[in-house]
Design a protein around this motif. Structure first.
Motif, PDB file in Angstrom:
ATOM      1  N   ILE A 177     -20.979 -25.221 -33.962  1.00  0.00           N
ATOM      2  CA  ILE A 177     -20.700 -24.705 -35.309  1.00  0.00           C
ATOM      3  C   ILE A 177     -21.103 -23.234 -35.415  1.00  0.00           C
ATOM      4  N   VAL A 178     -22.346 -22.930 -35.049  1.00  0.00           N
ATOM      5  CA  VAL A 178     -22.884 -21.592 -35.307  1.00  0.00           C
ATOM      6  C   VAL A 178     -22.476 -20.582 -34.230  1.00  0.00           C
ATOM      7  N   ILE A 238     -16.005 -24.897 -35.214  1.00  0.00           N
ATOM      8  CA  ILE A 238     -16.673 -25.258 -36.464  1.00  0.00           C
ATOM      9  C   ILE A 238     -16.247 -26.658 -36.893  1.00  0.00           C
ATOM     10  N   TRP A 239     -14.932 -26.895 -36.849  1.00  0.00           N
ATOM     11  CA  TRP A 239     -14.426 -28.206 -37.294  1.00  0.00           C
ATOM     12  C   TRP A 239     -14.880 -29.318 -36.363  1.00  0.00           C
ATOM     13  N   SER A 262     -18.653 -29.917 -36.886  1.00  0.00           N
ATOM     14  CA  SER A 262     -18.951 -30.525 -38.180  1.00  0.00           C
ATOM     15  C   SER A 262     -18.486 -31.975 -38.232  1.00  0.00           C
ATOM     16  N   ILE A 310     -18.989 -19.910 -35.861  1.00  0.00           N
ATOM     17  CA  ILE A 310     -19.169 -18.859 -36.863  1.00  0.00           C
ATOM     18  C   ILE A 310     -19.337 -17.496 -36.187  1.00  0.00           C
ATOM     19  N   PHE A 314     -16.130 -16.422 -34.314  1.00  0.00           N
ATOM     20  CA  PHE A 314     -14.896 -16.414 -35.115  1.00  0.00           C
ATOM     21  C   PHE A 314     -13.885 -17.435 -34.597  1.00  0.00           C
ATOM     22  N   PRO A 330     -12.531 -21.134 -35.551  1.00  0.00           N
ATOM     23  CA  PRO A 330     -12.552 -22.284 -36.474  1.00  0.00           C
ATOM     24  C   PRO A 330     -12.598 -23.640 -35.767  1.00  0.00           C
ATOM     25  N   PHE A 333      -6.891 -24.181 -37.849  1.00  0.00           N
ATOM     26  CA  PHE A 333      -8.206 -24.811 -38.016  1.00  0.00           C
ATOM     27  C   PHE A 333      -8.639 -25.502 -36.726  1.00  0.00           C
TER      28      PHE A 333
END
Lengths: 222, 227
Positions: free
Chosen positions: A173-174, A186-187, A190, A178, A181, A183, A7
């Motif tokens: 994030i995007v 993203i974490w 966010s 995303i 690919f 993670p 993650f």
């Protein structure tokens, strides 16, 4: 996501602190621009329409309905006009803050008890003095409540502007996360945007306490 | 060609209406995502709200895109085809829809006049009868406000499902941006906007119809962010 990918990769975070910091600053700038511009417009608009009952009811009703329009749709409406730009993002973000702020400034001013206004008028306050020394101080809690909702909402919506090429932390994030690919991005994106929203919320609450010291002394007396 | 001209051409192409990437299937997908998620949220949230309201606030700092992404990182490898778009979408939408329903159901029940409950007890009502015949009808305006806020948010946010490659009306917007197809993007925005406003007005209408005539529906505390 690639199989076996953790993650969070701490080494990526450490090596990309400058990129993350830059996105965080961009996020703060986009949020501040929208909230400050939105507040100035809302404040002026609320003062102009507050004495007109019909206009007030209409504005509160219409803003409630416009608020339902998804942010992505609002961005999309603007793209044929202003393109994939900072301006498009800010127009949409500011519009959302308007919907929240006009409503709350009006409700705040409406919440001033008529007796208080009458007492002030009886003591010879001019309309301007009445507004700045009596009505606005009493309206502060509702105005700050509006600012808190507007700020937290905007921090969240700024992430969506990544879809039109802007985005602050939303870019992590995007685009990095995303679409790439990855993670970790993203974490990081966010968690930082949550942290930003929470910090802004507490900051405004603290400011409200400083602006209305009487409320605090009443609270501690009770 | 001007934008209006492009739009007219786009709109006069049947494939853009009923083709597999057209507006109609996207609308149906959008409604399916939204409706399904709202239903799950109601099934989870209503009993919780009723239970704590009968026997006994929230901010939303988490951006939906972040939530979508975080769920994606967890479920993508766990259940390959669906974990990529369907599960993150539904989890994010349900998570978004639950708080307003719980909060408003709870607040609605808390605000029921204790004397009305006393009166019900005095008439010999059991707990469940009390809930069904006194508390729920009196709390209905607030319960429906929660449902309306959730429904509008879900319909608005289902747009973002397209970021993960799922369908729905967001597809038209995201594809429109990617392919610089202004008419597609514009029509996607129009449909999503109309759907959100229709949901808002539809639930407001339902609220007026469903509430006992003896009570004025309270003014919405529905200032929750659209995504």
């Amino acid at each position: 996501m690639p199989p076996g990918e953790p993650f969070i990769r701490p080494d990526w975070v450490v090596n990309n602190l400058d990129v993350i910091w830059q996105r965080l600053i961009e996020h703060v700038e986009m949020t501040l621009t929208a909230v400050v511009v939105g507040f100035v417009i809302s404040f002026a608009a609320a003062l102009i329409i507050r004495r007109r009952r019909r206009a007030t009811a209409a504005v509160i009703g219409v803003t409630g309905i416009l608020y339902a329009i998804p942010s992505l749709a609002l961005f999309a409406f603007l793209i044929p006009v202003t393109g994939l730009s900072f301006l498009t993002a800010e127009i949409a973000l500011t519009s959302y803050t308007l919907l929240i702020l006009i409503r709350n400034v009006l409700l705040g001013l409406e919440a001033v008890p008529p007796d208080v206004v009458e007492a002030a008028v009886g003591m010879g306050y001019t309309p301007r003095q009445l507004l700045w020394r009596v009505e606005l101080p009493i309206a502060v809690p509702l105005i700050v409540a509006g600012l808190r909702i507007a700020t937290v909402t905007t921090v969240g919506l700024v992430t969506v502007t990544a879809l039109i090429g802007q985005g602050g932390l939303g870019y992590l994030i995007v685009v990095t996360g995303i679409n790439g690919f990855f993670p970790t991005a993203i974490w990081v994106g966010s968690l930082l945007s949550i942290a930003l929203a929470v910090v802004a919320d507490f900051g405004l609450l603290w400011t409200q306490g400083r602006l209305t010291p009487w409320a605090q002394s009443r609270r501690s007396a009770a | 060609m001007t934008f209006i001209g492009e739009l007219a051409t786009w709109l006069s192409t049947p494939a853009n209406w009923v083709g597999s990437d057209g507006m109609l299937p996207r609308l149906v997908e959008h409604l399916a995502f939204s409706g399904g998620s709202l239903l799950i949220a109601v099934l989870v949230a209503l009993p919780i709200g009723l239970a704590i309201g009968h026997t006994g606030r929230g901010g939303r700092a988490l951006p939906t895109l972040g939530l979508l992404g975080i769920v994606l990182t967890i479920t993508a490898n766990w259940w390959p085809p669906l974990g990529f778009f369907l599960i993150p979408t539904i989890v994010a939408l349900v998570a978004l829809a639950i708080p307003p329903i719980v909060t408003n159901t709870y607040a609605g029940l808390r605000e029921v006049d204790p004397e009305a409950i006393e009166a019900g007890r005095g008439m010999g009502m059991r707990e469940l009868e009390l809930l069904r015949q006194v508390e729920i009808p009196l709390a209905l305006p607030s319960i429906l406000t929660g449902l309306r806020v959730s429904a509008v948010q879900v319909v608005a946010t289902a747009t973002l499902a397209a970021v993960l490659g799922a369908g729905g009306l967001g597809r038209l917007i995201i594809d429109g941006i990617a392919q610089q197809d202004d008419p597609e993007l514009f029509m996607g925005a129009v449909l999503v906007g109309l759907l959100a406003i229709a949901t808002e007005l539809g639930f407001a209408w339902l609220q007026r119809r469903a509430v006992s005539p003896g009570m004025r529906p309270e003014r919405a505390s529905g200032t929750e962010p659209a995504a």
